[in-house]
Scaffold this motif. Structure first.
Motif, PDB file in Angstrom:
ATOM      1  N   ALA A 177     -60.599 -32.026-143.258  1.00 35.38           N
ATOM      2  CA  ALA A 177     -60.510 -32.832-142.038  1.00 35.38           C
ATOM      3  C   ALA A 177     -60.592 -31.928-140.809  1.00 35.38           C
ATOM      4  CB  ALA A 177     -59.210 -33.629-142.026  1.00 35.38           C
ATOM      5  N   LEU A 178     -60.814 -32.538-139.646  1.00 32.88           N
ATOM      6  CA  LEU A 178     -60.797 -31.827-138.373  1.00 32.88           C
ATOM      7  C   LEU A 178     -59.352 -31.755-137.868  1.00 32.88           C
ATOM      8  CD1 LEU A 178     -62.271 -30.550-135.923  1.00 32.88           C
ATOM      9  CD2 LEU A 178     -62.459 -32.865-134.978  1.00 32.88           C
ATOM     10  N   GLU A 185     -48.731 -20.023-123.280  1.00 30.60           N
ATOM     11  CA  GLU A 185     -48.330 -19.252-124.456  1.00 30.60           C
ATOM     12  C   GLU A 185     -47.704 -20.145-125.524  1.00 30.60           C
ATOM     13  OE1 GLU A 185     -49.602 -16.469-124.199  1.00 30.60           O
ATOM     14  OE2 GLU A 185     -49.836 -16.454-122.032  1.00 30.60           O
ATOM     15  N   GLU A 186     -47.530 -21.421-125.255  1.00 32.10           N
ATOM     16  CA  GLU A 186     -46.917 -22.337-126.213  1.00 32.10           C
ATOM     17  C   GLU A 186     -47.968 -23.314-126.724  1.00 32.10           C
ATOM     18  OE1 GLU A 186     -43.582 -24.210-124.404  1.00 32.10           O
ATOM     19  OE2 GLU A 186     -42.674 -22.329-123.745  1.00 32.10           O
ATOM     20  N   TYR A 187     -47.905 -23.613-128.026  1.00 26.59           N
ATOM     21  CA  TYR A 187     -48.906 -24.464-128.662  1.00 26.59           C
ATOM     22  C   TYR A 187     -48.226 -25.580-129.445  1.00 26.59           C
ATOM     23  CZ  TYR A 187     -52.114 -20.653-127.551  1.00 26.59           C
ATOM     24  OH  TYR A 187     -52.857 -19.704-126.882  1.00 26.59           O
ATOM     25  N   THR A 188     -48.905 -26.718-129.503  1.00 23.52           N
ATOM     26  CA  THR A 188     -48.403 -27.838-130.285  1.00 23.52           C
ATOM     27  C   THR A 188     -48.550 -27.545-131.776  1.00 23.52           C
ATOM     28  OG1 THR A 188     -50.572 -28.918-130.303  1.00 23.52           O
ATOM     29  CG2 THR A 188     -49.082 -29.470-128.488  1.00 23.52           C
ATOM     30  N   ALA A 189     -47.813 -28.302-132.589  1.00 26.65           N
ATOM     31  CA  ALA A 189     -48.027 -28.230-134.026  1.00 26.65           C
ATOM     32  C   ALA A 189     -49.427 -28.758-134.337  1.00 26.65           C
ATOM     33  CB  ALA A 189     -46.978 -29.065-134.747  1.00 26.65           C
ATOM     34  N   PRO A 190     -50.099 -28.226-135.352  1.00 20.52           N
ATOM     35  CA  PRO A 190     -51.442 -28.706-135.688  1.00 20.52           C
ATOM     36  C   PRO A 190     -51.433 -30.195-136.010  1.00 20.52           C
ATOM     37  CG  PRO A 190     -50.956 -26.656-136.832  1.00 20.52           C
ATOM     38  CD  PRO A 190     -49.681 -27.106-136.219  1.00 20.52           C
ATOM     39  N   ALA A 191     -52.475 -30.899-135.546  1.00 22.82           N
ATOM     40  CA  ALA A 191     -52.602 -32.346-135.770  1.00 22.82           C
ATOM     41  C   ALA A 191     -53.998 -32.644-136.313  1.00 22.82           C
ATOM     42  CB  ALA A 191     -52.371 -33.110-134.468  1.00 22.82           C
ATOM     43  N   SER A 192     -54.068 -33.609-137.221  1.00 22.35           N
ATOM     44  CA  SER A 192     -55.340 -33.972-137.837  1.00 22.35           C
ATOM     45  C   SER A 192     -56.040 -35.063-137.040  1.00 22.35           C
ATOM     46  CB  SER A 192     -55.111 -34.458-139.266  1.00 22.35           C
ATOM     47  OG  SER A 192     -56.333 -34.894-139.838  1.00 22.35           O
ATOM     48  N   LEU A 193     -57.365 -34.911-136.893  1.00 21.03           N
ATOM     49  CA  LEU A 193     -58.196 -35.948-136.303  1.00 21.03           C
ATOM     50  C   LEU A 193     -59.027 -36.664-137.365  1.00 21.03           C
ATOM     51  CD1 LEU A 193     -59.389 -34.072-133.079  1.00 21.03           C
ATOM     52  CD2 LEU A 193     -57.697 -35.903-133.239  1.00 21.03           C
ATOM     53  N   GLY A 194     -58.785 -36.338-138.641  1.00 19.54           N
ATOM     54  CA  GLY A 194     -59.487 -37.007-139.735  1.00 19.54           C
ATOM     55  C   GLY A 194     -60.896 -36.482-139.921  1.00 19.54           C
ATOM     56  N   GLY A 195     -61.710 -37.302-140.550  1.00 17.01           N
ATOM     57  CA  GLY A 195     -63.090 -36.914-140.815  1.00 17.01           C
ATOM     58  C   GLY A 195     -63.205 -36.040-142.049  1.00 17.01           C
ATOM     59  N   GLY A 196     -64.458 -35.747-142.414  1.00 13.95           N
ATOM     60  CA  GLY A 196     -64.743 -34.866-143.538  1.00 13.95           C
ATOM     61  C   GLY A 196     -65.791 -33.859-143.125  1.00 13.95           C
ATOM     62  N   LEU A 197     -65.417 -32.592-143.020  1.00 14.06           N
ATOM     63  CA  LEU A 197     -66.287 -31.543-142.492  1.00 14.06           C
ATOM     64  C   LEU A 197     -66.757 -30.625-143.614  1.00 14.06           C
ATOM     65  CD1 LEU A 197     -64.409 -32.456-140.061  1.00 14.06           C
ATOM     66  CD2 LEU A 197     -64.754 -30.160-139.144  1.00 14.06           C
ATOM     67  N   LYS A 198     -67.985 -30.116-143.453  1.00 15.15           N
ATOM     68  CA  LYS A 198     -68.486 -29.087-144.357  1.00 15.15           C
ATOM     69  C   LYS A 198     -68.211 -27.693-143.840  1.00 15.15           C
ATOM     70  CE  LYS A 198     -72.103 -30.744-147.433  1.00 15.15           C
ATOM     71  NZ  LYS A 198     -73.517 -30.611-147.840  1.00 15.15           N
ATOM     72  N   GLU A 199     -68.199 -27.540-142.511  1.00 13.36           N
ATOM     73  CA  GLU A 199     -68.107 -26.215-141.905  1.00 13.36           C
ATOM     74  C   GLU A 199     -67.307 -26.305-140.619  1.00 13.36           C
ATOM     75  OE1 GLU A 199     -72.389 -24.309-142.981  1.00 13.36           O
ATOM     76  OE2 GLU A 199     -72.393 -26.317-142.137  1.00 13.36           O
ATOM     77  N   ARG A 232     -70.615 -31.091-138.662  1.00 12.36           N
ATOM     78  CA  ARG A 232     -71.469 -31.443-139.787  1.00 12.36           C
ATOM     79  C   ARG A 232     -70.582 -32.086-140.841  1.00 12.36           C
ATOM     80  NH1 ARG A 232     -74.281 -27.248-144.090  1.00 12.36           N
ATOM     81  NH2 ARG A 232     -75.475 -28.786-145.290  1.00 12.36           N
ATOM     82  N   GLY A 233     -70.833 -33.341-141.122  1.00 14.81           N
ATOM     83  CA  GLY A 233     -70.005 -34.052-142.066  1.00 14.81           C
ATOM     84  C   GLY A 233     -70.323 -33.706-143.502  1.00 14.81           C
ATOM     85  N   ASP A 251     -71.499 -35.564-145.549  1.00 12.33           N
ATOM     86  CA  ASP A 251     -72.757 -36.243-145.881  1.00 12.33           C
ATOM     87  C   ASP A 251     -73.959 -35.597-145.227  1.00 12.33           C
ATOM     88  OD1 ASP A 251     -72.163 -36.859-143.267  1.00 12.33           O
ATOM     89  OD2 ASP A 251     -72.451 -39.016-143.473  1.00 12.33           O
ATOM     90  N   ASP A 252     -73.767 -34.412-144.624  1.00 11.03           N
ATOM     91  CA  ASP A 252     -74.814 -33.709-143.870  1.00 11.03           C
ATOM     92  C   ASP A 252     -75.266 -34.482-142.639  1.00 11.03           C
ATOM     93  OD1 ASP A 252     -74.864 -31.444-145.521  1.00 11.03           O
ATOM     94  OD2 ASP A 252     -76.259 -32.395-146.901  1.00 11.03           O
ATOM     95  N   GLY A 253     -74.431 -35.400-142.184  1.00  7.37           N
ATOM     96  CA  GLY A 253     -74.687 -36.078-140.921  1.00  7.37           C
ATOM     97  C   GLY A 253     -74.058 -35.326-139.763  1.00  7.37           C
ATOM     98  N   LEU A 254     -74.564 -35.587-138.555  1.00  8.69           N
ATOM     99  CA  LEU A 254     -73.972 -35.052-137.336  1.00  8.69           C
ATOM    100  C   LEU A 254     -73.026 -36.103-136.780  1.00  8.69           C
ATOM    101  CD1 LEU A 254     -73.843 -32.882-135.081  1.00  8.69           C
ATOM    102  CD2 LEU A 254     -75.712 -34.111-133.949  1.00  8.69           C
ATOM    103  N   TRP A 255     -71.768 -35.745-136.644  1.00 11.18           N
ATOM    104  CA  TRP A 255     -70.739 -36.663-136.180  1.00 11.18           C
ATOM    105  C   TRP A 255     -70.072 -36.090-134.936  1.00 11.18           C
ATOM    106  CZ3 TRP A 255     -69.245 -41.221-138.932  1.00 11.18           C
ATOM    107  CH2 TRP A 255     -69.903 -41.410-140.154  1.00 11.18           C
ATOM    108  N   THR A 256     -69.620 -36.983-134.038  1.00  4.48           N
ATOM    109  CA  THR A 256     -68.881 -36.541-132.860  1.00  4.48           C
ATOM    110  C   THR A 256     -67.596 -37.341-132.732  1.00  4.48           C
ATOM    111  OG1 THR A 256     -69.960 -38.097-131.330  1.00  4.48           O
ATOM    112  CG2 THR A 256     -70.983 -35.929-131.616  1.00  4.48           C
ATOM    113  N   ILE A 257     -66.609 -36.721-132.093  1.00  2.00           N
ATOM    114  CA  ILE A 257     -65.364 -37.382-131.729  1.00  2.00           C
ATOM    115  C   ILE A 257     -65.015 -36.933-130.322  1.00  2.00           C
ATOM    116  CG2 ILE A 257     -63.941 -35.589-132.794  1.00  2.00           C
ATOM    117  CD1 ILE A 257     -61.950 -37.823-133.569  1.00  2.00           C
ATOM    118  N   GLN A 258     -64.457 -37.844-129.514  1.00  2.00           N
ATOM    119  CA  GLN A 258     -64.269 -37.572-128.087  1.00  2.00           C
ATOM    120  C   GLN A 258     -62.899 -38.072-127.637  1.00  2.00           C
ATOM    121  OE1 GLN A 258     -67.232 -39.509-125.643  1.00  2.00           O
ATOM    122  NE2 GLN A 258     -66.896 -38.154-123.932  1.00  2.00           N
TER     123      GLN A 258
END
Length: 340
Positions: A139-140, A151-165, A182-183, A185-192
């Motif tokens: 996932a992303l 200098e301070e960061y949030t805990a990691p959060a998931s945006l879902g999806g299925g990534l190859k790279e 790159r999903g 499925d070899d598709g190009l996906w965006t999230i905003q």
């Protein structure tokens, strides 16, 4: 034919900057506009080389305690300090931060575990740094600065999806971050982002199919996100954001025969330059025919035997394309614009 470039400039012969690279280089500007290039060395450590006050190149320096497993992700913060994010060999997300503006770097700090790709970093509209990466679940995921305490960061959060790279990210002209992947499925996906500086994100949208490498992004002179990728036919392709900063136009080919993903940067004349590695192993460039145009020149060769180039504009706003050379040495090389 002369290579198409920013009016008043030419491309000079490739310059060798030595070193031994085990991954693609990652350049960034310091607060005083001196370039610094971060790399994974052949010893697995994080190294960098940066320009002196007179913009000549200093010696290579090793960043003690920082071990990286791929391409680092440096970013200049709004406070004038560079942070370098990287994946360690045991899949940790770590960061080193300059102790002061234009200064040396502190010790590594861990931000996340179980990451599945190299990270990418981008500034949000309020200057907070967002770091995106593929998780071990494919996932992303992302982390960002808390408030304006850089200098301070949030805990990691998931945006879902299925990534190859690894993902790619940019801030568009509406003040919202766009992430392209790159999903599976070899598709190009965006999230905003749903709105400027928001922690809420819209759902993933598929933009096209037939992607064979992870995408890269750049913004044009109007602040529209332009996504570049290698298609299943071996050519360079582009998917561009429309003027509403929400929808995207249909994918369009830039042609050419390329071996890896394209990369791009905005030149001082407001035109995007797109760099690719041709099937001949040379570096090639195509340029927008006009500011914010949807058309590009044909690719023209810059020569050399190269890896994927990472472009950046220097203190004079002239483009440099840094790349790992061929052969066993795998030196750092620089192809740069110069005044004609």
């Amino acid at each position: 034919m002369a290579v198409s470039t920013t009016p008043g400039t030419n491309w000079k012969t490739n310059v060798k900057l030595d070193g031994g690279l085990a991954a693609e280089p990652a350049p960034v500007l310091n607060a005083d506009r001196r370039m610094q290039v971060f790399v994974k060395g052949t010893d697995g450590a994080l190294w960098s080389r940066w320009q002196n006050r007179g913009f000549t190149w200093g010696a290579w320096a090793k960043h003690d305690g920082a071990l990286t497993d791929g391409m680092p992700a440096p970013v200049l913060g709004r406070d004038g300090k560079i942070r370098v994010f990287y994946r360690t060999p045991d899949d940790l997300l770590q960061v080193i931060t300059q102790n002061g503006v234009n200064g040396a770097f502190g010790a590594p700090v861990e931000l996340a575990r179980n990451i599945g790709s190299d990270p990418v970093a981008a500034l949000g509209a309020d200057g907070r740094i967002h770091v995106f990466f593929r998780g071990s679940d494919n996932a992303l995921w992302y982390t960002r600065n808390q408030g304006v305490f850089y200098e301070e960061y949030t805990a990691p959060a998931s945006l879902g999806g299925g990534l190859k790279e690894k993902p790619a990210a940019a801030l568009d002209g509406s003040g919202r971050l766009v992430v392209a992947v790159r999903g599976s499925d070899d598709g190009l996906w965006t999230i905003q982002q749903k709105s400027e500086n928001s922690a809420d994100w819209a759902s993933f949208q598929q933009r096209t199919t037939g992607v064979t490498d992870y995408p890269t992004v750049a913004t044009d002179a109007a602040g529209r996100v332009q996504i570049f990728y290698r298609g299943s036919n071996g050519a360079a392709w582009r998917v561009g954001q429309n003027s509403d900063y929400q929808s995207f136009a249909a994918s369009a080919t830039l042609n050419g025969g390329i071996t890896h993903r394209p990369t791009a940067a905005l030149a001082q004349d407001g035109r995007l330059n797109v760099f690719v590695v041709g099937t001949d192993g040379a570096l090639w460039v195509a340029v927008q025919t006009a500011e914010n145009a949807d058309s590009y020149t044909n690719f023209q060769s810059l020569g050399g035997g190269v890896g994927v180039a990472t472009p950046i504009a220097d203190h004079e706003n002239l483009l440099h394309a840094f790349f790992r050379g061929s052969g066993s040495a795998q030196h750092l090389w620089d192809t740069a614009q110069v005044w004609a």
